[in-house]
Design a protein around this motif. Structure first.
Motif, PDB file in Angstrom:
ATOM      1  N   SER A   1       0.894  -1.198   0.060  1.00 53.54           N
ATOM      2  CA  SER A   1       0.035   0.085   0.014  1.00 53.54           C
ATOM      3  C   SER A   1       0.698   1.334   0.115  1.00 53.54           C
ATOM      4  CB  SER A   1      -0.936  -0.064   1.166  1.00 53.54           C
ATOM      5  OG  SER A   1      -1.609  -0.962   1.074  1.00 53.54           O
TER       6      SER A   1
ATOM      7  N   ASP B   1      -0.506   7.217  -1.020  1.00 54.26           N
ATOM      8  CA  ASP B   1      -1.647   7.645  -1.682  1.00 54.26           C
ATOM      9  C   ASP B   1      -2.947   6.930  -1.714  1.00 54.26           C
ATOM     10  OD1 ASP B   1      -0.796   6.133  -3.459  1.00 54.26           O
ATOM     11  OD2 ASP B   1      -0.802   7.575  -5.101  1.00 54.26           O
TER      12      ASP B   1
ATOM     13  N   SER C   1      -2.893   4.044  -3.193  1.00 53.71           N
ATOM     14  CA  SER C   1      -3.139   3.061  -4.258  1.00 53.71           C
ATOM     15  C   SER C   1      -2.338   1.893  -3.785  1.00 53.71           C
ATOM     16  CB  SER C   1      -2.120   3.486  -5.532  1.00 53.71           C
ATOM     17  OG  SER C   1      -0.875   4.017  -4.942  1.00 53.71           O
ATOM     18  N   THR C   2      -2.239   0.668  -4.492  1.00 51.64           N
ATOM     19  CA  THR C   2      -1.781  -0.480  -4.168  1.00 51.64           C
ATOM     20  C   THR C   2      -0.684  -0.895  -5.276  1.00 51.64           C
ATOM     21  OG1 THR C   2      -3.729  -1.815  -4.664  1.00 51.64           O
ATOM     22  CG2 THR C   2      -3.476  -1.133  -2.588  1.00 51.64           C
ATOM     23  N   LYS C   3       0.083  -1.781  -4.893  1.00 52.60           N
ATOM     24  CA  LYS C   3       1.037  -2.550  -6.012  1.00 52.60           C
ATOM     25  C   LYS C   3       1.061  -3.900  -5.474  1.00 52.60           C
ATOM     26  CE  LYS C   3       5.750  -2.559  -7.258  1.00 52.60           C
ATOM     27  NZ  LYS C   3       7.320  -2.334  -6.955  1.00 52.60           N
TER      28      LYS C   3
END
Length: 51
Positions: free
Chosen positions: A38, A41, A43-45
């Motif tokens: 996480s 901002d 967003s997740t990867k």
């Protein structure tokens, strides 16, 4: 229109798709691992590694 035949064909197609997904999952998934990160901002990867 004959709704009985459409329902039977739809059910048969759904069963074939489910069998294909299960087969792919059994052949590909056992050697794979996933990690999720996480970011600040929100967003997740996702990282997928296969052995």
């Amino acid at each position: 229109m004959n709704n009985a035949n459409e329902t039977k064909d739809t059910r048969k197609r759904a069963i074939w798709i489910a069998m294909l997904v299960a087969l792919l999952g059994l052949t590909i998934a056992p050697g794979a691992s996933c990690t999720y990160e996480s970011n600040a901002d929100g967003s997740t990867k996702t990282t997928v590694q296969s052995e």
